[in-house]
Design a protein around this motif. Structure first.
Motif, PDB file in Angstrom:
ATOM      1  N   MET A 146     -17.372  11.555  -5.782  1.00  0.00           N
ATOM      2  CA  MET A 146     -16.810  11.926  -4.778  1.00  0.00           C
ATOM      3  C   MET A 146     -15.586  11.758  -3.724  1.00  0.00           C
ATOM      4  O   MET A 146     -15.583  10.701  -4.620  1.00  0.00           O
ATOM      5  N   ASP A 147     -16.008  12.791  -3.065  1.00  0.00           N
ATOM      6  CA  ASP A 147     -14.211  12.622  -1.917  1.00  0.00           C
ATOM      7  C   ASP A 147     -14.739  11.844  -1.365  1.00  0.00           C
ATOM      8  O   ASP A 147     -15.074  12.167   0.293  1.00  0.00           O
ATOM      9  N   ARG A 148     -14.090  11.008  -1.579  1.00  0.00           N
ATOM     10  CA  ARG A 148     -13.843   9.533  -0.743  1.00  0.00           C
ATOM     11  C   ARG A 148     -13.132   9.668   0.914  1.00  0.00           C
ATOM     12  O   ARG A 148     -13.406   9.107   1.962  1.00  0.00           O
ATOM     13  N   ALA A 149     -11.592   9.892   0.717  1.00  0.00           N
ATOM     14  CA  ALA A 149     -11.177  11.445   1.495  1.00  0.00           C
ATOM     15  C   ALA A 149     -12.722  11.256   2.892  1.00  0.00           C
ATOM     16  O   ALA A 149     -11.547  11.370   4.557  1.00  0.00           O
ATOM     17  N   SER A 150     -13.303  12.540   2.043  1.00  0.00           N
ATOM     18  CA  SER A 150     -13.799  13.350   3.576  1.00  0.00           C
ATOM     19  C   SER A 150     -15.188  11.820   3.946  1.00  0.00           C
ATOM     20  O   SER A 150     -15.522  12.217   4.949  1.00  0.00           O
ATOM     21  N   ILE A 151     -15.453  11.555   3.109  1.00  0.00           N
ATOM     22  CA  ILE A 151     -16.156  10.689   3.525  1.00  0.00           C
ATOM     23  C   ILE A 151     -15.829   9.215   4.805  1.00  0.00           C
ATOM     24  O   ILE A 151     -16.330   9.781   5.603  1.00  0.00           O
ATOM     25  N   VAL A 152     -14.965   9.140   4.406  1.00  0.00           N
ATOM     26  CA  VAL A 152     -14.262   8.222   5.728  1.00  0.00           C
ATOM     27  C   VAL A 152     -13.849   9.008   6.853  1.00  0.00           C
ATOM     28  O   VAL A 152     -14.064   8.657   8.196  1.00  0.00           O
ATOM     29  N   HIS A 153     -13.177  10.274   6.682  1.00  0.00           N
ATOM     30  CA  HIS A 153     -12.783  11.081   7.843  1.00  0.00           C
ATOM     31  C   HIS A 153     -14.476  11.511   8.517  1.00  0.00           C
ATOM     32  O   HIS A 153     -14.659  11.481   9.748  1.00  0.00           O
ATOM     33  N   ILE A 192      -3.859  -1.998  -8.431  1.00  0.00           N
ATOM     34  CA  ILE A 192      -4.854  -0.775  -8.951  1.00  0.00           C
ATOM     35  C   ILE A 192      -6.400  -1.272  -8.719  1.00  0.00           C
ATOM     36  O   ILE A 192      -7.221  -0.860  -7.836  1.00  0.00           O
ATOM     37  N   SER A 193      -6.334  -2.021 -10.065  1.00  0.00           N
ATOM     38  CA  SER A 193      -8.413  -2.710 -10.200  1.00  0.00           C
ATOM     39  C   SER A 193      -7.610  -3.673 -10.321  1.00  0.00           C
ATOM     40  O   SER A 193      -9.008  -3.632 -10.246  1.00  0.00           O
ATOM     41  N   THR A 194      -7.330  -4.825 -10.303  1.00  0.00           N
ATOM     42  CA  THR A 194      -7.510  -6.311 -10.329  1.00  0.00           C
ATOM     43  C   THR A 194      -6.684  -6.393  -8.814  1.00  0.00           C
ATOM     44  O   THR A 194      -6.052  -6.177  -8.063  1.00  0.00           O
ATOM     45  N   LYS A 195      -8.156  -7.341  -8.477  1.00  0.00           N
ATOM     46  CA  LYS A 195      -8.505  -7.966  -7.346  1.00  0.00           C
ATOM     47  C   LYS A 195      -7.658  -9.247  -7.617  1.00  0.00           C
ATOM     48  O   LYS A 195      -7.388  -9.390  -8.654  1.00  0.00           O
ATOM     49  N   THR A 196      -6.833  -9.359  -6.048  1.00  0.00           N
ATOM     50  CA  THR A 196      -5.970 -10.665  -5.712  1.00  0.00           C
ATOM     51  C   THR A 196      -6.768 -11.831  -6.288  1.00  0.00           C
ATOM     52  O   THR A 196      -8.304 -11.434  -4.924  1.00  0.00           O
ATOM     53  N   PRO A 197      -6.613 -13.415  -6.111  1.00  0.00           N
ATOM     54  CA  PRO A 197      -7.833 -13.976  -5.922  1.00  0.00           C
ATOM     55  C   PRO A 197      -7.602 -14.170  -4.251  1.00  0.00           C
ATOM     56  O   PRO A 197      -6.794 -14.436  -4.350  1.00  0.00           O
ATOM     57  N   ARG A 198      -8.816 -14.268  -4.355  1.00  0.00           N
ATOM     58  CA  ARG A 198      -8.935 -14.720  -2.066  1.00  0.00           C
ATOM     59  C   ARG A 198      -8.128 -16.637  -1.985  1.00  0.00           C
ATOM     60  O   ARG A 198      -8.577 -16.785  -2.442  1.00  0.00           O
ATOM     61  N   GLY A 199      -7.521 -15.911  -0.806  1.00  0.00           N
ATOM     62  CA  GLY A 199      -6.420 -17.333  -0.243  1.00  0.00           C
ATOM     63  C   GLY A 199      -5.645 -17.131  -1.346  1.00  0.00           C
ATOM     64  O   GLY A 199      -4.906 -18.147  -0.772  1.00  0.00           O
ATOM     65  N   HIS A 224      -6.437   3.904  -5.071  1.00  0.00           N
ATOM     66  CA  HIS A 224      -4.670   3.290  -5.173  1.00  0.00           C
ATOM     67  C   HIS A 224      -4.144   5.555  -5.706  1.00  0.00           C
ATOM     68  O   HIS A 224      -3.604   5.162  -4.434  1.00  0.00           O
ATOM     69  N   ALA A 225      -4.069   6.262  -5.663  1.00  0.00           N
ATOM     70  CA  ALA A 225      -3.822   7.417  -5.595  1.00  0.00           C
ATOM     71  C   ALA A 225      -4.946   8.185  -5.851  1.00  0.00           C
ATOM     72  O   ALA A 225      -6.267   7.820  -6.216  1.00  0.00           O
ATOM     73  N   ALA A 249     -12.234   4.512  -7.716  1.00  0.00           N
ATOM     74  CA  ALA A 249     -12.785   3.251  -6.902  1.00  0.00           C
ATOM     75  C   ALA A 249     -13.568   2.849  -8.232  1.00  0.00           C
ATOM     76  O   ALA A 249     -13.940   2.078  -7.662  1.00  0.00           O
ATOM     77  N   MET A 250     -14.075   3.811  -7.911  1.00  0.00           N
ATOM     78  CA  MET A 250     -15.743   3.620  -8.054  1.00  0.00           C
ATOM     79  C   MET A 250     -16.116   3.066  -9.719  1.00  0.00           C
ATOM     80  O   MET A 250     -17.197   3.051 -10.720  1.00  0.00           O
ATOM     81  N   ALA A 251     -14.753   3.922 -10.263  1.00  0.00           N
ATOM     82  CA  ALA A 251     -14.923   3.051 -11.740  1.00  0.00           C
ATOM     83  C   ALA A 251     -14.318   1.924 -11.938  1.00  0.00           C
ATOM     84  O   ALA A 251     -14.943   0.896 -13.032  1.00  0.00           O
ATOM     85  N   TYR A 252     -13.725   0.792 -10.980  1.00  0.00           N
ATOM     86  CA  TYR A 252     -14.369  -0.171 -11.155  1.00  0.00           C
ATOM     87  C   TYR A 252     -14.728  -1.430  -9.822  1.00  0.00           C
ATOM     88  O   TYR A 252     -14.579  -2.558 -10.332  1.00  0.00           O
ATOM     89  N   LEU A 253     -15.176  -0.949  -9.286  1.00  0.00           N
ATOM     90  CA  LEU A 253     -15.376  -1.096  -7.975  1.00  0.00           C
ATOM     91  C   LEU A 253     -17.144  -0.511  -8.031  1.00  0.00           C
ATOM     92  O   LEU A 253     -17.788   0.931  -8.122  1.00  0.00           O
ATOM     93  N   SER A 254     -17.765  -1.758  -7.266  1.00  0.00           N
ATOM     94  CA  SER A 254     -19.102  -1.376  -7.025  1.00  0.00           C
ATOM     95  C   SER A 254     -19.094  -0.296  -5.736  1.00  0.00           C
ATOM     96  O   SER A 254     -18.613  -0.474  -4.993  1.00  0.00           O
TER      97      SER A 254
END
Length: 728
Positions: free
Chosen positions: A1-8, A223-230, A285-286, A291-296
C-alpha cells in the motif's frame, strides 16, 4: 500500500474536521511569524518527499530516503545561526529548508529538486549524488556512511577555539560560532559515533573549548531494527563533559525552546551538549522499503496518527496563528508549487562523461599569501643546537623533524595532532621538540583513537587550518581509513569543489624493522590508500628526499587543497650506513628550505643502460646495495625511485626508462594489490621493455629473525636482475 498517499489523505481529512492528535499545549515561545515559517518548511519537506517518490516512479528521480516524521527539525534550525556550521543527518531536509529561510536569495525547493533529479545544475553536488548541503548555508554535504561525519564535527568545533588564538588565512567560522551535528538513534551505536562522543567528552572534561551541539533524531528504529525504549537517554543523560537536553520533536514550541537552551549553553560555555529529539519515521526507510514487512499494521498506523504536521496544525490553531483553511492552503499550495518546479527540474541536464563526473575529484587551486618564513635570527633561535647539525649528514628521522620545524615556522596555519607526538616526540622521535617550539595548541597529543585523530584533522581543515595528523603505524590506519575514503576524499567530489579539507597525513609504515613489532608495527599493505580517488600518496627513500617531498606535500595541501598521505619508511628513520658499518652512506645533509621535489618527479640514481630497477622506499635502499654487485657481474644498472605512489608519475617513469634495456620492478608491498601491479602495466603500456617484478609475499610480517623473509632483499634483487638480463 502507498503509505505516503495515506498519510497525505489523512492530513487533509483530519485538519478539515479538526481531528488532531493529543499533545502539549503550545508554550508561545515562538513568534507567530517564525511559527508559520517553520510550518512552511515542514510542508515543503513533506511535499519534496512525496515528489521524490513520484519522480522515481517515472524514472526521473534517484533518491527516496526522506525526512517525513522529522519535520520538527525546522524548529532546531530556527534556534541556530547560519554561521553555525551544520553536519546534517540525511533526514534533515527540514533543517536545511528552514536555514534557507534565514539567508536571503535562496531557492531551496529548486535546489533540492535538482538534487533529486541528479542534474548537473544541482548547486551542491553538481549531479553526483543526492546530498543535503549548501555553501551559502554553511552546510557541508554528507553521504550516507553511518556516523562517519561525527569525528570531523568534533574537529571543526575544536578549531573554533584555536582560530581565536591563531587565525588561519582561510578561516570559515566566526569566534562565536558553534558546530551542529545531527544523526539518527541507530547511528549512535556505531563505533565511529561512540569514538566521537568519547573524544568530545574527553576534551570537555579537560576544560578545552569545544562548542559542539550533538543532535540525536530518535525515531525509534534503524531501518527494521528497533532502538530499545529509553536507550538513548540512558546512554547520554550522564556522560562526563557533555550536557544532556531532551525535547519532543512533535512539539515545535518545545523543540525551539530546548534547542535555544542547548545552543546557548554551547555558545556561552564553549562545551558540548547532546540534544535528544523525539521524532517518528513515516513511509519506511526509503521508497523501496515496505515497513509492514517488519512492523504490524497497528504499529505503522499508530506512527501515522502522530504525524508532526498534524501536531503543528493543532498548535498553530490553538494560539490563533493559522485557521484550518489557512493551514490547508499552505499545505496544498506548497505541494502544487513543488510539482510545478519538479516538472522543470527533471528537464535540466545531467552529467554524461567520465571527465564531467571526475571534474571535482581534484579541488580548485587557491591563491595563498606568500610566505618567506621567519628572519634568520628567529629561525636560528628556534632551531638552537640543531642549526649546527644542518651542515652534517643526518638520518631520515632527523631531517623530517627539521623539515616539520621549518614548515611550521613558515605557515602558522599548520597544526599537528596524534598519539604521543608532543612531550614524547612520537614513537621514533620524529616530532621531538616541536611542542616546545610551537606550543601545545599547534602540536596536539590526542587520545588513542585513529578515527578521532583523522576526524580532528578533517574538521580543522574545513576551518582553514592545514593539519598534519600522524598515524603511528600503517596498520593502525585500517580501522579508520573510512575517514579518508568516505569523508576527506569525497568532500570536494560531492560539493563540486566548494568544500575542501586539505591536509598531509603522516604515517609510519612498511617493513624491515629488526626485532620489533610483527604485523601491527610492520605493515606493507598500501592498497587501501592507492584505491582512494584524488588522494596523493608520497613515499621517500632517504632523508633529503623526505624533507623536499614533505615541503611539496604541504604546498599541495595549502595551495591546491589536496588530501595527501606521506608514508615514511620506519626502517629508514635511523638508517645511517649503506654497504658496511660506519660508512654513513644513507645519511644526507638538510636541504635548504626552498628546495622541494615537485609531484611527479622521480629520482634516478646511476646511469646504467642494461637495466632499470624501478622501486621506492626500502626498495631504493636495497637496490643501492645491489648496484655494485650487479656491476661486478657485468650488469650496468640505474635505479628509478618512483617516490609518488599515487597517482603514479607515468611520464617521469617512462622518461627514466627510455634508453634502458629492461625494467625490474622491486616492490616491498604485497604481490596481490601491491604497487607492482600498476608499475608492470605502466612499463608494458608506456615502454614495451622486457620486465619482471620482485614483490613481497601475500603474507603478514612476523616478529623476530624472519622479519624480512617475506619481502625483497639485496640478494633477491641481484638474482632477479641477473635472471631478467639473461633472458633478454
Amino acid at each position: 500500500m502507498d503509505r505516503a498517499s495515506i498519510v497525505h489523505d489523512n492530513f487533509l481529512r483530519r485538519v478539515a474536521v479538526g481531528d488532531f492528535p493529543a499533545g502539549n499545549a503550545p508554550d508561545r515561545t515562538l513568534a507567530p511569524e517564525l511559527a508559520v515559517s517553520i510550518f512552511r518548511s515542514a510542508c515543503l519537506t513533506r511535499a519534496l518527499d512525496r515528489e521524490s517518490r513520484t519522480m522515481q516512479a517515472t524514472g526521473k528521480g534517484f533518491y527516496t530516503i526522506g525526512s517525513s516524521g522529522h519535520e520538527g527539525m525546522a524548529a532546531v534550525a530556527a534556534a541556530l545561526r547560519p554561521t553555525d556550521m551544520a553536519f546534517l543527518h540525511y533526514r534533515d531536509a527540514a533543517f536545511q529548508i528552514q536555514r534557507a529561510a534565514q539567508v536571503p536569495g535562496q531557492t531551496i525547493a529548486w535546489d533540492m529538486l535538482l538534487s533529486f533529479a541528479c542534474s548537473s545544475e544541482d548547486p551542491i553536488s553538481g549531479g553526483r549524488h543526492k546530498v543535503l548541503g549548501s555553501k551559502a548555508l554553511n552546510i557541508p554535504p554528507q553521504t550516507s556512511t553511518i556516523a562517519s561525519h561525527l569525528p570531523k564535527a568534533v574537529g571543526a568545533a575544536y578549531s573554533i577555539g584555536l582560530a581565536r588564538r591563531q587565525p588561519p588565512e582561510f578561516r570559515q567560522l566566526p569566534d562565536d560560532a558553534i558546530v551542529y551535528c545531527s544523526f539518527g538513534d541507530a547511528s549512535v551505536n556505531h563505533s565511529t559515533a561512540q569514538g566521537a562522543f568519547n573524544t568530545a567528552g574527553w576534551t570537555s572534561y579537560q576544560s578545552v573549548p569545544l562548542p559542539l551541539l550533538f543532535v540525536c533524531e530518535d525515531n525509534g528504529i534503524g531501518i527494521s531494527t528497533k532502538t530499545p525504549r529509553g536507550w538513548i537517554k540512558a546512554n547520554f543523560e550522564n556522560r562526563p563533559g557533555i550536557r544532556y537536553f531532551e525535547c519532543d520533536g512533535l512539539d515545535i514550541y518545545e523543540t525551539y525552546r530546548l534547542a535555544q537552551q542547548a545552543a546557548l549553553y554551547v555558545r556561552t560555555r564553549r562545551k558540548p551538549a547532546f540534544l535528544h529529539v523525539r521524532t517518528i519515521r513515516l513511509y519506511g526507510h526509503a521508497g523501496a522499503d515496505v515497513a509492514m514487512a517488519y512492523l504490524s499494521r497497528a504499529e505503522v498506523e499508530a506512527e501515522e496518527a502522530q504525524d508532526p504536521l498534524l501536531h503543528m496544525a493543532r498548535q498553530l490553531g490553538e494560539v490563533g496563528v493559522l485557521s484550518a483553511n489557512e493551514t490547508l492552503d499552505i499545505y496544498r499550495n506548497t505541494a502544487e508549487r513543488v510539482s510545478r518546479v519538479s516538472a522543470e527540474a527533471v528537464t535540466r541536464p545531467h552529467l554524461e562523461t567520465a571527465d564531467e563526473v571526475m571534474a571535482s575529484l581534484i579541488p580548485p587551486r587557491r591563491e595563498c599569501r606568500p610566505s618567506n618564513g621567519p628572519d634568520a635570527e628567529t629561525r636560528a633561535e628556534l632551531f638552537g643546537s640543531d642549526m649546527a647539525l644542518m651542515e652534517k649528514p643526518q638520518p631520515m628521522g632527523k631531517l623530517i623533524n627539521m623539515a616539520l620545524t621549518d614548515l611550521m615556522l613558515e605557515h602558522g596555519e599548520i597544526v599537528m595532532m596524534g598519539e604521543d607526538i608532543a612531550k614524547k616526540g612520537g614513537n621514533y622521535g620524529i616530532t621531538q621538540r616541536l611542542s616546545t617550539r610551537f606550543g601545545s595548541p599547534r602540536v596536539i597529543d590526542t587520545l588513542l583513537d585513529e578515527q578521532s585523530i583523522l576526524g580532528l584533522a578533517i574538521g580543522m581543515a574545513q576551518n582553514g587550518f592545514i593539519p598534519i595528523p600522524e598515524i603511528q603505524f600503517l596498520a593502525y590506519l585500517h580501522n579508520a581509513e573510512d575517514q579518508l575514503r568516505g569523508e576527506a576524499a569525497t568532500l570536494p567530489f560531492f560539493s563540486n569543489g566548494q568544500f575542501t579539507n586539505p591536509m598531509v597525513v603522516r604515517i609510519s609504515g612498511l617493513g624491515y624493522q629488526k626485532g620489533f613489532g610483527g604485523h601491527f608495527h610492520n605493515d606493507n599493505s598500501v592498497a587501501v590508500l592507492r584505491d582512494i580517488p584524488g588522494l596523493i600518496l608520497a613515499c621517500p627513500s632517504n632523508g633529503a628526499d623526505a624533507a623536499k617531498m614533505l615541503r611539496e606535500c604541504v604546498r599541495l595541501a595549502r595551495e591546491e587543497q589536496r588530501l595527501v598521505v606521506f608514508l615514511e619508511p620506519i626502517a629508514l628513520y635511523p638508517m645511517r650506513d649503506l654497504h658496511e658499518t660506519g660508512d654513513g652512506g644513507w645519511m644526507r645533509t638538510y636541504p635548504a628550505p626552498g628546495e622541494r621535489i615537485p609531484i611527479g618527479e622521480v629520482g634516478v640514481h646511476g646511469a646504467g643502460k642494461d637495466l632499470a630497477i624501478v622501486t621506492f622506499g626500502n626498495g631504493a635502499y636495497l637496490a643501492q646495495q645491489a648496484l655494485p654487485l650487479l656491476a661486478a657481474n657485468g650488469v650496468k644498472a640505474r635505479i628509478v625511485d618512483v617516490r609518488w605512489l599515487s597517482p603514479l608519475p607515468v611520464e617521469g617513469i617512462a622518461k627514466a626508462l627510455k634508453d634502458c634495456g629492461a625494467a625490474l620492478i622491486v616492490d616491498e608491498t604485497r604481490r596481490s594489490g601491491g604497487v607492482a601491479e600498476a608499475l608492470m602495466a605502466l612499463v608494458e603500456e608506456e615502454t614495451g621493455l622486457p620486465h619482471a617484478r620482485l614483490t613481497g609475499e601475500d603474507s603478514f610480517i612476523p616478529t623476530g629473525p624472519a622479519y624480512a623473509a617475506t619481502m625483497p632483499s639485496r640478494d633477491s634483487i641481484i638474482a632477479a636482475a641477473l635472471d631478467l638480463v639473461g633472458r633478454k
